[in-house]
Structure formats: C-alpha cells, structure tokens
Design a protein around this motif. Structure first.
Motif, PDB file in Angstrom:
ATOM      1  N   ALA A 298      33.649  65.156  82.910  1.00 60.76           N
ATOM      2  CA  ALA A 298      34.443  64.150  83.071  1.00 60.76           C
ATOM      3  C   ALA A 298      34.853  63.548  81.657  1.00 60.76           C
ATOM      4  O   ALA A 298      35.440  63.563  81.405  1.00 60.76           O
ATOM      5  N   GLY A 299      33.760  63.521  81.369  1.00 63.58           N
ATOM      6  CA  GLY A 299      33.473  62.573  79.407  1.00 63.58           C
ATOM      7  C   GLY A 299      33.454  63.305  78.920  1.00 63.58           C
ATOM      8  O   GLY A 299      34.888  62.802  77.986  1.00 63.58           O
ATOM      9  N   GLY A 300      33.332  64.442  78.490  1.00 62.12           N
ATOM     10  CA  GLY A 300      33.484  66.080  77.666  1.00 62.12           C
ATOM     11  C   GLY A 300      35.558  66.014  77.409  1.00 62.12           C
ATOM     12  O   GLY A 300      35.671  66.260  76.300  1.00 62.12           O
ATOM     13  N   THR A 301      36.013  66.475  78.963  1.00 69.13           N
ATOM     14  CA  THR A 301      37.391  67.022  78.713  1.00 69.13           C
ATOM     15  C   THR A 301      38.642  65.535  78.401  1.00 69.13           C
ATOM     16  O   THR A 301      39.022  65.657  77.328  1.00 69.13           O
ATOM     17  N   THR A 302      37.421  64.306  78.539  1.00 66.02           N
ATOM     18  CA  THR A 302      38.286  63.238  78.672  1.00 66.02           C
ATOM     19  C   THR A 302      38.041  62.842  76.725  1.00 66.02           C
ATOM     20  O   THR A 302      39.167  62.965  76.432  1.00 66.02           O
ATOM     21  N   ALA A 303      36.725  63.315  76.151  1.00 67.09           N
ATOM     22  CA  ALA A 303      37.509  63.430  74.928  1.00 67.09           C
ATOM     23  C   ALA A 303      37.906  64.255  73.837  1.00 67.09           C
ATOM     24  O   ALA A 303      38.579  63.866  73.298  1.00 67.09           O
ATOM     25  N   ALA A 304      37.117  65.729  75.344  1.00 62.64           N
ATOM     26  CA  ALA A 304      38.266  66.528  73.615  1.00 62.64           C
ATOM     27  C   ALA A 304      39.972  66.873  74.045  1.00 62.64           C
ATOM     28  O   ALA A 304      40.011  66.843  73.080  1.00 62.64           O
ATOM     29  N   VAL A 305      40.823  66.280  75.316  1.00 64.51           N
ATOM     30  CA  VAL A 305      42.110  66.098  74.788  1.00 64.51           C
ATOM     31  C   VAL A 305      42.620  64.534  74.704  1.00 64.51           C
ATOM     32  O   VAL A 305      43.601  64.304  74.007  1.00 64.51           O
ATOM     33  N   TYR A 306      41.546  63.443  74.136  1.00 63.69           N
ATOM     34  CA  TYR A 306      41.858  62.235  73.460  1.00 63.69           C
ATOM     35  C   TYR A 306      41.888  62.523  72.455  1.00 63.69           C
ATOM     36  O   TYR A 306      42.806  62.256  71.348  1.00 63.69           O
ATOM     37  N   TYR A 307      40.780  63.573  71.401  1.00 61.96           N
ATOM     38  CA  TYR A 307      40.898  63.591  70.273  1.00 61.96           C
ATOM     39  C   TYR A 307      42.220  64.702  70.062  1.00 61.96           C
ATOM     40  O   TYR A 307      42.567  64.698  69.183  1.00 61.96           O
ATOM     41  N   LEU A 308      41.917  65.461  70.753  1.00 58.62           N
ATOM     42  CA  LEU A 308      43.090  66.497  69.846  1.00 58.62           C
ATOM     43  C   LEU A 308      44.390  66.337  70.686  1.00 58.62           C
ATOM     44  O   LEU A 308      45.470  66.352  69.604  1.00 58.62           O
TER      45      LEU A 308
END
Length: 212
Positions: A152-162
């Motif tokens: 959850a945290g990794g997906t959110t961070a990755a999508v946010y920064y991308l």
C-alpha cells in the motif's frame, strides 16, 4: 465515468474512508477493485486533491485489518468455507483457484502472505487461506503487516511521484510524443499480462490439469 474522475466528486475525507474500506474488504476475501481504487487515489494525491501520506496509511490499515479478519474467518470456517464460496463465486473461489493458491502456500509458506499482496488472486485468498491451513497467527501477522505496508505504501509513493514527474514532463511534450508514449505503455502492459499468464499456466501441475 473513470474511477479517478468519480473520486474527485467526493470530499477528501470520504476518499480516505473509501480507500481503506475497499482495500480492507478485498483483503478480507471479497472480490473488489482495491488496487484500482488505491492507484486512482494516489494519482489524485499527485494533483494535490488528497494527501499521499493519509492515502497510504488508510490503504495499509485496510489491508492489514482486512487480512486479519479474513484469517480469523478462514481459521473458523476451514475448507468447507471455500467449498461454499466456490459454489457461489466460481470465478474467484473455484476449486482450480483454491488449489493453485494452496500450492503457492505449500511452496512459499509465510512468504506467500507477504508477496501475495502483489498478486490479485492471493490478495483475496491470502488471509482466509492462511487461517484455513492453520498457519501460525504470529508468523501470519508479521507477513501481513509488512506486506500490507510495503504494497500500500509503496504503491502510493510510486504512483504519487510518477504522477508529479509526468505532470511536469507532459507540459512541454508534443502530441506525437504523447501518442508514442501511450502506445508504448499499452504494448508493455499487454506483454506483461501475457508473460504473467504464461507463468500462471506453468504453475499448474499435471494433476490439476487432468482433474478439470
């Protein structure tokens, strides 16, 4: 209406509640588009509509709580529970799906709970199946918490920064380049799905195939 567009029509507080609820219910064993809602909410955070930190926390909490409840349900219901679910929802809980998930659990053990968070089939089955197979709760809990936070945290961070990078990049991007990028993305997605389907088929044992 696209999920992201629909989420923009509701207040930020309810976006957080929806993310946690949908991810939690999916983790509990109910087939819902948890990953789609999470990614769409993370994209909204890149646009400043919601907070990426709160989205990640809500999704992680939903994943951990949902899987824990699913574990308790599986522990109490056992295999008869999956037999009943298979008759009602053969597309998600058919004998073939359960057998495949069980093989992954037997092969990988507690790691199936952790990495199962990243696989659609196991994301639904991991909690209830771990309970039905009487996996140690504390081992399950460690894998559940760590897997939920990383996913959850990794997906959110990755999508946010991308999303942040893409928004700045596309401001000076030509339409021709945009079309090429979209085609490249679609082609890459199709290729990955075919590779996943091939790996999925190779996981089947001859006994499972002959039993169909």
């Amino acid at each position: 209406m696209h999920v992201e567009e629909w989420l923009q029509t509701i207040p930020a507080l309810w976006v957080y509640v929806l993310v946690g609820a949908v991810v939690g219910l999916e983790s509990l064993g109910i087939p819902l588009p948890g990953e789609i809602v999470l990614v769409s909410s993370a994209l909204l955070s890149a646009k400043g509509v919601v907070s990426p930190l709160i989205v990640g926390v809500c999704a992680s909490t939903g994943a951990i709580v949902g899987d824990s409840i699913g574990y308790l349900i599986g522990r109490k219901g056992g295999r008869p529970l999956f037999d009943r679910l298979g008759r009602r929802f053969p597309k998600h809980f058919g004998p073939h799906h359960i057998a495949r998930a069980e093989r992954l659990f037997q092969r990988w053990g507690v790691w199936a709970v952790f990495f199962g968070r990243f696989v659609a089939l196991l994301r639904i089955l991991a909690g209830p199946l771990a309970g039905a197979l009487h996996m140690s709760y504390w081992r399950f809990l460690v894998a559940n918490v760590s897997g939920g936070i990383v996913w959850a945290g990794g997906t959110t961070a990755a999508v946010y920064y991308l999303g942040m990078v893409a928004e700045r990049w596309l401001k000076g991007f030509s339409w021709v380049g945009l079309v090429i990028a979209v085609l490249f993305g679609v082609g890459g997605t199709i290729w990955l799905k075919r590779r996943a389907a091939k790996a999925f088929a190779e996981e089947e044992t001859p006994e499972t195939v002959s039993a169909r």
